[in-house]
Scaffold this motif. Structure first.
Motif, PDB file in Angstrom:
ATOM      1  N   LYS A 164       0.844  -1.188   0.000  1.00 43.01           N
ATOM      2  CA  LYS A 164       0.000   0.000   0.000  1.00 43.01           C
ATOM      3  C   LYS A 164       0.882   1.241   0.000  1.00 43.01           C
ATOM      4  O   LYS A 164       2.069   1.174   0.292  1.00 43.01           O
ATOM      5  CB  LYS A 164      -0.922  -0.007   1.220  1.00 43.01           C
ATOM      6  N   ILE A 165       0.277   2.361  -0.317  1.00 39.65           N
ATOM      7  CA  ILE A 165       1.053   3.590  -0.444  1.00 39.65           C
ATOM      8  C   ILE A 165       1.679   3.998   0.886  1.00 39.65           C
ATOM      9  O   ILE A 165       2.779   4.530   0.918  1.00 39.65           O
ATOM     10  CB  ILE A 165       0.174   4.712  -1.039  1.00 39.65           C
ATOM     11  N   ARG A 166       1.019   3.686   1.993  1.00 40.25           N
ATOM     12  CA  ARG A 166       1.585   4.060   3.294  1.00 40.25           C
ATOM     13  C   ARG A 166       2.871   3.301   3.598  1.00 40.25           C
ATOM     14  O   ARG A 166       3.682   3.732   4.403  1.00 40.25           O
ATOM     15  CB  ARG A 166       0.562   3.827   4.401  1.00 40.25           C
ATOM     16  N   ASP A 167       3.067   2.135   2.937  1.00 35.06           N
ATOM     17  CA  ASP A 167       4.264   1.333   3.178  1.00 35.06           C
ATOM     18  C   ASP A 167       5.480   1.852   2.416  1.00 35.06           C
ATOM     19  O   ASP A 167       6.603   1.405   2.671  1.00 35.06           O
ATOM     20  CB  ASP A 167       4.016  -0.124   2.772  1.00 35.06           C
ATOM     21  N   LEU A 168       5.282   2.775   1.480  1.00 37.06           N
ATOM     22  CA  LEU A 168       6.387   3.270   0.671  1.00 37.06           C
ATOM     23  C   LEU A 168       7.242   4.266   1.452  1.00 37.06           C
ATOM     24  O   LEU A 168       6.727   5.072   2.227  1.00 37.06           O
ATOM     25  CB  LEU A 168       5.868   3.962  -0.592  1.00 37.06           C
ATOM     26  N   GLU A 169       8.535   4.190   1.201  1.00 37.70           N
ATOM     27  CA  GLU A 169       9.442   5.165   1.787  1.00 37.70           C
ATOM     28  C   GLU A 169       9.517   6.373   0.859  1.00 37.70           C
ATOM     29  O   GLU A 169       9.104   6.305  -0.299  1.00 37.70           O
ATOM     30  CB  GLU A 169      10.831   4.546   1.958  1.00 37.70           C
ATOM     31  N   ASN A 170      10.072   7.455   1.349  1.00 29.75           N
ATOM     32  CA  ASN A 170      10.204   8.663   0.526  1.00 29.75           C
ATOM     33  C   ASN A 170      11.059   8.403  -0.706  1.00 29.75           C
ATOM     34  O   ASN A 170      10.817   8.966  -1.768  1.00 29.75           O
ATOM     35  CB  ASN A 170      10.793   9.811   1.349  1.00 29.75           C
ATOM     36  N   LYS A 171      12.066   7.548  -0.569  1.00 32.63           N
ATOM     37  CA  LYS A 171      12.931   7.214  -1.697  1.00 32.63           C
ATOM     38  C   LYS A 171      12.129   6.565  -2.818  1.00 32.63           C
ATOM     39  O   LYS A 171      12.284   6.896  -3.994  1.00 32.63           O
ATOM     40  CB  LYS A 171      14.049   6.288  -1.238  1.00 32.63           C
ATOM     41  N   HIS A 172      11.250   5.635  -2.453  1.00 33.52           N
ATOM     42  CA  HIS A 172      10.411   4.967  -3.457  1.00 33.52           C
ATOM     43  C   HIS A 172       9.469   5.958  -4.143  1.00 33.52           C
ATOM     44  O   HIS A 172       9.253   5.886  -5.352  1.00 33.52           O
ATOM     45  CB  HIS A 172       9.602   3.835  -2.822  1.00 33.52           C
ATOM     46  N   ILE A 173       8.924   6.879  -3.372  1.00 32.47           N
ATOM     47  CA  ILE A 173       7.984   7.851  -3.943  1.00 32.47           C
ATOM     48  C   ILE A 173       8.698   8.768  -4.926  1.00 32.47           C
ATOM     49  O   ILE A 173       8.194   9.029  -6.024  1.00 32.47           O
ATOM     50  CB  ILE A 173       7.298   8.659  -2.817  1.00 32.47           C
ATOM     51  N   THR A 174       9.900   9.222  -4.565  1.00 28.96           N
ATOM     52  CA  THR A 174      10.644  10.073  -5.500  1.00 28.96           C
ATOM     53  C   THR A 174      11.076   9.296  -6.734  1.00 28.96           C
ATOM     54  O   THR A 174      11.076   9.831  -7.844  1.00 28.96           O
ATOM     55  CB  THR A 174      11.868  10.709  -4.811  1.00 28.96           C
ATOM     56  N   ASP A 175      11.431   8.010  -6.561  1.00 31.73           N
ATOM     57  CA  ASP A 175      11.803   7.180  -7.717  1.00 31.73           C
ATOM     58  C   ASP A 175      10.612   6.983  -8.652  1.00 31.73           C
ATOM     59  O   ASP A 175      10.759   7.062  -9.873  1.00 31.73           O
ATOM     60  CB  ASP A 175      12.331   5.814  -7.262  1.00 31.73           C
ATOM     61  N   LEU A 176       9.442   6.708  -8.078  1.00 33.42           N
ATOM     62  CA  LEU A 176       8.246   6.531  -8.898  1.00 33.42           C
ATOM     63  C   LEU A 176       7.895   7.819  -9.638  1.00 33.42           C
ATOM     64  O   LEU A 176       7.539   7.790 -10.817  1.00 33.42           O
ATOM     65  CB  LEU A 176       7.059   6.086  -8.031  1.00 33.42           C
ATOM     66  N   THR A 177       7.999   8.944  -8.947  1.00 34.49           N
ATOM     67  CA  THR A 177       7.694  10.223  -9.587  1.00 34.49           C
ATOM     68  C   THR A 177       8.661  10.498 -10.731  1.00 34.49           C
ATOM     69  O   THR A 177       8.244  10.936 -11.809  1.00 34.49           O
ATOM     70  CB  THR A 177       7.763  11.367  -8.558  1.00 34.49           C
ATOM     71  N   ALA A 178       9.934  10.210 -10.518  1.00 31.83           N
ATOM     72  CA  ALA A 178      10.930  10.418 -11.573  1.00 31.83           C
ATOM     73  C   ALA A 178      10.651   9.501 -12.765  1.00 31.83           C
ATOM     74  O   ALA A 178      10.778   9.912 -13.926  1.00 31.83           O
ATOM     75  CB  ALA A 178      12.329  10.165 -11.023  1.00 31.83           C
ATOM     76  N   GLU A 179      10.271   8.261 -12.483  1.00 35.60           N
ATOM     77  CA  GLU A 179       9.965   7.314 -13.571  1.00 35.60           C
ATOM     78  C   GLU A 179       8.740   7.770 -14.364  1.00 35.60           C
ATOM     79  O   GLU A 179       8.714   7.713 -15.592  1.00 35.60           O
ATOM     80  CB  GLU A 179       9.717   5.929 -12.974  1.00 35.60           C
ATOM     81  N   LEU A 180       7.708   8.240 -13.664  1.00 34.86           N
ATOM     82  CA  LEU A 180       6.483   8.660 -14.340  1.00 34.86           C
ATOM     83  C   LEU A 180       6.689   9.936 -15.156  1.00 34.86           C
ATOM     84  O   LEU A 180       6.064  10.103 -16.204  1.00 34.86           O
ATOM     85  CB  LEU A 180       5.358   8.867 -13.318  1.00 34.86           C
ATOM     86  N   THR A 181       7.551  10.836 -14.692  1.00 36.43           N
ATOM     87  CA  THR A 181       7.788  12.043 -15.473  1.00 36.43           C
ATOM     88  C   THR A 181       8.534  11.737 -16.763  1.00 36.43           C
ATOM     89  O   THR A 181       8.390  12.459 -17.742  1.00 36.43           O
ATOM     90  CB  THR A 181       8.590  13.093 -14.666  1.00 36.43           C
TER      91      THR A 181
END
Length: 119
Positions: A44-61
């Motif tokens: 779930k999204i709450r289980d993600l660390e900040n590193k994962h969120i920034t990586d996902l955002t970079a991948e999606l951009t």
């Protein structure tokens, strides 16, 4: 609430489902993205660390999704129409484009061509 590419997602939401809400990302692409960053399929999204969120955002951009993809599809269809190709004429008339039968059962294709692909 977690912000991912400018969209707020609740912390209870699955990461896979959150990725699939973006236009142009389906089940296989979301699975591939999650595997790339070692995210469990049922995370779930709450289980993600900040590193994962920034990586996902970079991948999606870096990907062509949402408005960029819609614009590309619209440009491709207008290119076909301007060329005067068979597919372009079918798009312009709102008829099935990919060889479906037209003697019966074309109402769905007419609706989709009128709403999605005109213009």
């Amino acid at each position: 609430m977690v912000l991912l590419l400018g969209v707020n997602f609740s912390e209870q939401r699955l990461v896979k489902r959150a990725l699939e809400t973006f236009y142009g990302i389906g089940p296989s692409v979301s699975t591939r993205i999650m595997a790339r960053f070692s995210i469990h399929p049922t995370a779930k999204i709450r289980d993600l660390e900040n590193k994962h969120i920034t990586d996902l955002t970079a991948e999606l951009t870096g990907m062509r999704i949402e408005n960029d993809l819609r614009r590309q599809l619209r440009e491709n269809i207008t290119r076909l129409r301007d060329m005067g190709s068979y597919r372009g004429r079918r798009h312009a008339m709102g008829l099935p484009v990919r060889g479906q039968r037209t003697r019966t059962q074309i109402q769905t294709a007419r609706k989709l061509n009128r709403i999605e692909r005109r213009g």
